[in-house]
Design a protein around this motif. Structure first.
Motif, short mmCIF file in Angstrom:
data_model
loop_
_atom_site.label_atom_id
_atom_site.label_comp_id
_atom_site.label_asym_id
_atom_site.label_seq_id
_atom_site.Cartn_x
_atom_site.Cartn_y
_atom_site.Cartn_z
N ASP A 102 4.93 12.69 -8.81
CA ASP A 102 7.01 12.50 -8.45
C ASP A 102 6.80 12.66 -7.10
O ASP A 102 6.71 12.34 -6.54
CB ASP A 102 6.78 14.54 -9.44
N VAL A 103 8.84 12.23 -7.50
CA VAL A 103 9.09 12.08 -5.81
C VAL A 103 8.58 12.53 -4.89
O VAL A 103 8.79 12.10 -3.73
CB VAL A 103 10.49 11.29 -6.57
N ASP A 104 8.36 14.68 -4.83
CA ASP A 104 8.66 15.50 -3.79
C ASP A 104 7.50 15.41 -3.76
O ASP A 104 6.47 15.90 -2.16
CB ASP A 104 9.70 16.54 -4.49
N GLU A 105 6.19 14.51 -4.48
CA GLU A 105 4.72 14.76 -3.52
C GLU A 105 4.31 12.87 -2.87
O GLU A 105 2.98 12.82 -2.52
CB GLU A 105 3.85 14.29 -4.77
N VAL A 106 5.19 12.00 -3.20
CA VAL A 106 4.64 10.91 -2.84
C VAL A 106 5.23 10.68 -0.88
O VAL A 106 5.45 11.41 -0.50
CB VAL A 106 5.43 9.33 -2.80
N PRO A 107 4.10 10.15 -0.35
CA PRO A 107 4.41 10.61 1.41
C PRO A 107 5.37 9.88 2.41
O PRO A 107 6.26 9.04 1.51
CB PRO A 107 2.90 9.69 1.53
N ALA A 108 5.77 9.95 3.06
CA ALA A 108 6.67 9.41 4.11
C ALA A 108 7.10 8.04 4.03
O ALA A 108 8.20 7.31 3.84
CB ALA A 108 7.04 10.36 4.78
N GLN B 105 0.69 -1.45 0.12
CA GLN B 105 0.48 0.01 -0.18
C GLN B 105 0.91 1.56 -0.61
O GLN B 105 0.79 2.49 -0.71
CB GLN B 105 -1.23 0.36 1.04
N ALA B 106 1.98 0.89 1.14
CA ALA B 106 2.60 2.30 1.09
C ALA B 106 3.31 3.11 -0.35
O ALA B 106 3.08 3.94 -0.75
CB ALA B 106 4.06 2.58 1.91
N LEU B 107 4.03 1.57 -1.40
CA LEU B 107 4.22 1.70 -2.93
C LEU B 107 3.35 2.34 -3.82
O LEU B 107 3.60 2.91 -4.73
CB LEU B 107 4.70 -0.02 -3.17
N ARG B 108 2.49 1.55 -3.80
CA ARG B 108 1.19 1.89 -4.36
C ARG B 108 0.78 3.53 -4.56
O ARG B 108 0.94 4.20 -5.69
CB ARG B 108 -0.32 1.05 -3.91
N ARG B 109 0.99 4.42 -2.89
CA ARG B 109 0.69 6.03 -2.89
C ARG B 109 1.93 6.54 -4.11
O ARG B 109 1.33 7.84 -4.02
CB ARG B 109 0.78 6.18 -1.18
N GLY B 110 2.62 5.27 -4.00
CA GLY B 110 3.47 6.73 -4.97
C GLY B 110 3.19 6.66 -6.91
O GLY B 110 4.07 7.13 -7.77
N LEU B 111 1.83 6.55 -6.87
CA LEU B 111 1.53 5.79 -8.24
C LEU B 111 1.17 7.47 -9.05
O LEU B 111 0.54 8.57 -8.89
CB LEU B 111 0.57 5.31 -8.18
N ALA B 112 1.81 7.86 -10.17
CA ALA B 112 1.58 8.85 -11.33
C ALA B 112 1.76 10.63 -10.53
O ALA B 112 2.13 10.93 -10.90
CB ALA B 112 0.81 9.30 -11.51
N THR C 45 6.18 5.81 1.68
CA THR C 45 6.60 5.54 0.57
C THR C 45 7.95 5.74 0.49
O THR C 45 8.70 4.71 -0.11
CB THR C 45 5.69 6.11 -0.80
N HIS C 46 8.74 6.35 1.00
CA HIS C 46 10.69 6.70 0.56
C HIS C 46 10.92 5.23 1.76
O HIS C 46 11.60 4.74 1.21
CB HIS C 46 10.54 7.68 1.02
N ALA C 47 10.38 5.31 2.16
CA ALA C 47 10.51 4.73 3.62
C ALA C 47 10.60 2.71 3.20
O ALA C 47 11.36 2.03 3.37
CB ALA C 47 9.82 4.61 4.91
N ALA C 48 9.68 2.80 2.74
CA ALA C 48 9.67 1.32 1.66
C ALA C 48 10.39 1.33 0.84
O ALA C 48 10.98 0.38 0.84
CB ALA C 48 7.69 1.26 1.79
N LEU C 49 11.23 2.15 -0.14
CA LEU C 49 11.94 1.81 -1.69
C LEU C 49 13.47 2.33 -0.46
O LEU C 49 14.52 1.54 -1.18
CB LEU C 49 11.57 3.03 -2.05
N LEU C 50 13.49 3.00 0.60
CA LEU C 50 15.05 2.99 0.34
C LEU C 50 15.46 2.59 2.30
O LEU C 50 16.62 2.60 2.20
CB LEU C 50 15.24 5.13 1.02
N ARG C 51 14.53 1.87 2.64
CA ARG C 51 14.84 2.10 3.48
C ARG C 51 15.53 0.54 3.97
O ARG C 51 16.60 -0.10 4.36
CB ARG C 51 14.05 1.18 4.55
N ASN C 52 15.87 -0.50 2.84
CA ASN C 52 16.26 -1.54 2.00
C ASN C 52 17.15 -1.78 1.26
O ASN C 52 17.67 -2.73 0.77
CB ASN C 52 15.12 -3.05 1.86
N GLY C 53 17.32 -0.11 0.75
CA GLY C 53 17.77 -0.18 -0.43
C GLY C 53 17.58 -0.62 -1.35
O GLY C 53 18.16 -1.28 -2.95
N LEU C 54 15.75 -0.19 -2.52
CA LEU C 54 15.63 -1.15 -2.81
C LEU C 54 16.24 0.34 -4.40
O LEU C 54 16.15 -0.22 -5.46
CB LEU C 54 14.06 -0.92 -3.58
#
Length: 238
Positions: free
Chosen positions: A56-62, A47-54, A64-73
């Protein structure tokens, strides 16, 4: 890798031969896609990743950043349009309906257990024009978005989508700048899903990463693959 390297890819495979391996240039993208699929097994991460749909990176919720960056995706060195491509493809994978995610898992498990199934899947991929000298390694570039849309048109039955609508959407898509591309991709992939097809997300990531600085080459490839698949399908039907 230069543009000439991308165009000098594998010749079409003959029946009965082993499926060509994917081009090494897709390896990093395929690893990312595999890790996102694994992450989506957790409903909260999905669900966190889905919130980034369409977005910009600066517009996604925190989260979403955590889901992608915490584990170095997302690679630490990725920035600008390249970073946005990673966020976008992760969101597209996460946004798939549950039935499509389940089908994806079942298909990949079957392919890993059954080499014949893996070869059947490889045969749906579209290789770029053949101009490699004999003896060079043979690779596939997977299934481009253009090829996937053509398959949606030609698959037949109730799941087939209307050719006029697909062609018009593809023509509009390839004229888009980066923002427009990201706005349109969710609807395009939903159209693939409605036809019972899954996008080649590794190839899609490769193409989207290049869009800002090499849109014309990528757009041309999508168009060429679309019309090539249509022609081959109709030749087979006739």
């Amino acid at each position: 890798m230069s543009l000439s390297d991308e165009r000098n890819t594998a010749p079409p495979r003959e029946a009965g031969t082993d499926p060509a391996p994917r081009h090494p240039a897709l390896a990093e993208c395929d690893v990312f896609v595999g890790r996102v699929r694994e992450a989506c097994a957790n409903s909260g991460t999905q669900q966190a990743l889905r919130r980034g749909l369409a977005k910009d990176v600066d517009e996604v919720p925190a989260r979403t950043h955590a889901a992608l960056l915490r584990n170095g995706l997302v690679p630490d060195a990725a920035g600008g349009a390249t970073r946005r491509a990673y966020y976008a493809v992760a969101a597209l994978i996460a946004a798939r309906p549950r039935a499509e995610r389940d089908l994806d898992t079942a298909t990949r498990e079957a392919a890993s257990d059954d080499p014949a199934q893996a070869e059947s899947q490889a045969d749906t991929q579209v290789d770029n024009p053949a101009d490699e000298p004999d003896g060079r390694p043979r690779f596939t570039w997977g299934t481009s978005l253009g090829a996937g849309l053509a398959q949606a048109v030609t698959r037949g039955g109730q799941e087939a989508v209307k050719e006029d609508g697909v062609e018009s959407r593809l023509h509009l898509l390839v004229r888009q700048e980066t923002d427009g591309l990201h706005r349109m991709l969710p609807a395009v992939l939903r159209q693939l899903g409605s036809a019972g097809l899954m996008a080649d997300y590794g190839r899609l990531l490769y193409d989207v990463r290049r869009w800002q600085y090499d849109r014309d080459t990528t757009a041309t490839r999508w168009l060429e693959d679309y019309y090539r698949v249509l022609r081959r399908a109709r030749q087979t039907q006739n």
